[in-house]
Each structure stands twice: as C-alpha cells, then as structure tokens.
Design a protein around this motif. Structure first.
Motif, short mmCIF file in Angstrom:
data_model
loop_
_atom_site.label_atom_id
_atom_site.label_comp_id
_atom_site.label_asym_id
_atom_site.label_seq_id
_atom_site.Cartn_x
_atom_site.Cartn_y
_atom_site.Cartn_z
N SER A 239 0.47 -11.28 11.43
CA SER A 239 0.28 -10.27 10.41
C SER A 239 0.81 -8.95 10.96
O SER A 239 0.52 -8.59 12.11
CB SER A 239 -1.19 -10.13 10.03
N ALA A 240 1.61 -8.25 10.15
CA ALA A 240 2.25 -7.05 10.67
C ALA A 240 2.60 -6.09 9.54
O ALA A 240 2.82 -6.50 8.40
CB ALA A 240 3.52 -7.41 11.43
N PRO A 241 2.68 -4.79 9.87
CA PRO A 241 3.12 -3.81 8.89
C PRO A 241 4.64 -3.89 8.70
O PRO A 241 5.36 -4.30 9.62
CB PRO A 241 2.72 -2.47 9.51
N ALA A 242 5.09 -3.52 7.52
CA ALA A 242 6.52 -3.55 7.22
C ALA A 242 6.87 -2.41 6.27
O ALA A 242 6.02 -1.91 5.54
CB ALA A 242 6.90 -4.88 6.60
N THR A 243 8.14 -2.01 6.32
CA THR A 243 8.66 -1.01 5.39
C THR A 243 9.91 -1.60 4.73
O THR A 243 10.60 -2.43 5.32
CB THR A 243 9.03 0.31 6.10
N LEU A 244 10.18 -1.14 3.52
CA LEU A 244 11.35 -1.59 2.78
C LEU A 244 12.11 -0.36 2.31
O LEU A 244 11.57 0.46 1.58
CB LEU A 244 10.94 -2.45 1.59
N ASN B 248 0.87 -1.17 0.00
CA ASN B 248 0.00 0.00 0.00
C ASN B 248 0.91 1.22 0.00
O ASN B 248 1.38 1.64 1.05
CB ASN B 248 -0.92 0.00 1.22
N GLY B 249 1.18 1.77 -1.18
CA GLY B 249 2.13 2.87 -1.29
C GLY B 249 3.53 2.37 -1.01
O GLY B 249 4.01 1.44 -1.63
N LYS B 250 4.19 2.95 -0.01
CA LYS B 250 5.54 2.53 0.36
C LYS B 250 5.53 1.52 1.50
O LYS B 250 6.58 1.05 1.94
CB LYS B 250 6.39 3.73 0.76
N ASN B 251 4.36 1.18 2.00
CA ASN B 251 4.24 0.26 3.14
C ASN B 251 3.71 -1.09 2.68
O ASN B 251 3.01 -1.20 1.69
CB ASN B 251 3.32 0.86 4.20
N TYR B 252 4.04 -2.09 3.47
CA TYR B 252 3.61 -3.45 3.20
C TYR B 252 2.88 -4.01 4.42
O TYR B 252 3.10 -3.58 5.54
CB TYR B 252 4.82 -4.36 2.92
N THR B 253 2.05 -5.00 4.17
CA THR B 253 1.50 -5.83 5.23
C THR B 253 1.92 -7.25 4.88
O THR B 253 1.70 -7.73 3.77
CB THR B 253 -0.03 -5.74 5.30
N ASN C 76 16.23 0.75 1.11
CA ASN C 76 17.62 0.37 0.86
C ASN C 76 17.87 -1.12 1.11
O ASN C 76 18.84 -1.49 1.76
CB ASN C 76 18.58 1.22 1.70
N ASN C 77 16.98 -1.95 0.62
CA ASN C 77 17.08 -3.41 0.73
C ASN C 77 17.00 -3.92 2.16
O ASN C 77 17.43 -5.03 2.46
CB ASN C 77 18.36 -3.92 0.06
N VAL C 78 16.47 -3.11 3.07
CA VAL C 78 16.27 -3.51 4.46
C VAL C 78 14.77 -3.52 4.73
O VAL C 78 14.09 -2.51 4.58
CB VAL C 78 16.99 -2.56 5.43
N LEU C 79 14.26 -4.69 5.11
CA LEU C 79 12.85 -4.88 5.42
C LEU C 79 12.68 -4.85 6.93
O LEU C 79 13.29 -5.63 7.65
CB LEU C 79 12.38 -6.24 4.87
N THR C 80 11.86 -3.92 7.41
CA THR C 80 11.63 -3.78 8.85
C THR C 80 10.17 -4.10 9.15
O THR C 80 9.26 -3.47 8.61
CB THR C 80 11.96 -2.35 9.32
N ILE C 81 9.98 -5.10 10.00
CA ILE C 81 8.64 -5.52 10.41
C ILE C 81 8.44 -5.06 11.84
O ILE C 81 9.28 -5.35 12.70
CB ILE C 81 8.49 -7.05 10.32
N THR C 82 7.36 -4.33 12.09
CA THR C 82 7.10 -3.82 13.43
C THR C 82 5.79 -4.40 13.96
O THR C 82 4.80 -4.50 13.23
CB THR C 82 7.02 -2.28 13.44
N ILE C 83 5.81 -4.77 15.22
CA ILE C 83 4.65 -5.36 15.86
C ILE C 83 4.48 -4.70 17.23
O ILE C 83 5.43 -4.59 17.99
CB ILE C 83 4.83 -6.88 16.05
N ASN C 84 3.26 -4.27 17.52
CA ASN C 84 2.94 -3.79 18.86
C ASN C 84 1.92 -4.75 19.42
O ASN C 84 0.82 -4.88 18.89
CB ASN C 84 2.39 -2.36 18.82
N TYR C 85 2.30 -5.43 20.50
CA TYR C 85 1.41 -6.44 21.07
C TYR C 85 1.48 -6.36 22.59
O TYR C 85 2.56 -6.49 23.18
CB TYR C 85 1.81 -7.84 20.61
N GLY C 86 0.36 -6.11 23.22
CA GLY C 86 0.28 -6.09 24.68
C GLY C 86 1.28 -5.16 25.34
O GLY C 86 1.86 -5.50 26.36
N GLY C 87 1.51 -4.01 24.73
CA GLY C 87 2.45 -3.06 25.28
C GLY C 87 3.90 -3.30 24.89
O GLY C 87 4.79 -2.55 25.27
N LEU C 88 4.16 -4.35 24.12
CA LEU C 88 5.51 -4.64 23.64
C LEU C 88 5.69 -4.09 22.23
O LEU C 88 4.83 -4.29 21.38
CB LEU C 88 5.77 -6.15 23.62
#
Length: 144
Positions: free
Chosen positions: A110-115, A88-93, A117-129
């Motif tokens: 299932s989590a959002p991710a960004t790409l 979705n634009g520059k973001n991934y799920t 410079n060839n680096v894929l970052t997956i971020t998860i917020n779960y239960g305050g973590l």
C-alpha cells in the motif's frame, strides 16, 4: 405523443455525449511502468519488467500485472493481483494484493501516489529506502 417522444429522444441524445464523462476519475485506465528508482538512483528494469501494468477500473478496483520469462523465452503475465485505489484530493492511495516490489526485501503493498499529465508516480519509504515507481497512461484521452 410523437412530440413528447421526439423531445425525449432529443434530450437523451444531447445529454449522453460520448465525450461527456463528468464523474470519471482520471486514474481510470491502463498504465505501464516506465521507470523505477531507489534513493534517487534509477533502477534498470530487467527483461519483462518493462511490461508491468496497472489497470484501474470504476468502483476503486483494478489489477496489477507482473510479467516474467516463459519457457520459450517470451514475456508472459505470471502474476495478476487485485488493486484497490482511493482518492483524497489530488493524491491517491493504491493497495495491491501483493507487494509492489515483489521478490525484494520491501513487503509494502500500500502506497501513496500522484497523477499528473497521465503519469502515475508511486512513492514508498521503507526502512530508510526511498523507492519510486513511475507508470505512464496508455492511450490517454486528448486533454487529459
């Protein structure tokens, strides 16, 4: 007739350059985990965890491979799950058949991710973590 055939072959050769892949999403390829963190604190990747990979294919599909110890003490793939990705634009799920932090209290698959410079970052917020997994693309094309 020969002129038409030569013209057709010339157009075909010019139109099908190896480097010309205009519709290929930059996420297509192989990624290996390089870092994981929780609430900003880097987590040490255990033996074999540094081999975890995500392989993204055409048609929004892929595989997520987890490695573990074998009887002989070597690392081997012990879980291979299907991945599904959406842009979705520059973001991934990214969605996996198994939780990203398999074997932990975080059941998220299932989590959002960004790409970038060839680096894929997956971020998860779960239960305050706040959890983050960083993967680097293996063998990227020059200019990507």
């Amino acid at each position: 007739m020969k002129k038409l055939l030569v013209l057709f072959l010339l157009i075909l050769a010019l139109g099908c350059s190896k480097d010309d892949e205009p519709g290929l999403d930059p996420i297509i390829g192989n990624f290996r985990i390089v870092e994981a963190s929780m609430n900003g604190e880097k987590l040490e990747l255990e033996y074999c965890q540094d081999l975890f990979t995500m392989d993204f294919f055409l048609f929004n599909m892929g595989t997520y491979t987890l490695y573990g110890d074998s009887i002989g003490g070597n690392c081997e793939a012990n879980t291979i799950a299907d991945l599904y990705w959406e842009r979705n634009g520059k973001n991934y799920t990214i969605t996996s058949d198994i939780p990203f932090f398999d074997g932990t209290i975080v059941p998220t698959n299932s989590a959002p991710a960004t790409l970038k410079n060839n680096v894929l970052t997956i971020t998860i917020n779960y239960g305050g973590l706040d959890l983050k997994m960083v993967y680097r693309k293996l063998n990227p094309k020059p200019g990507n």
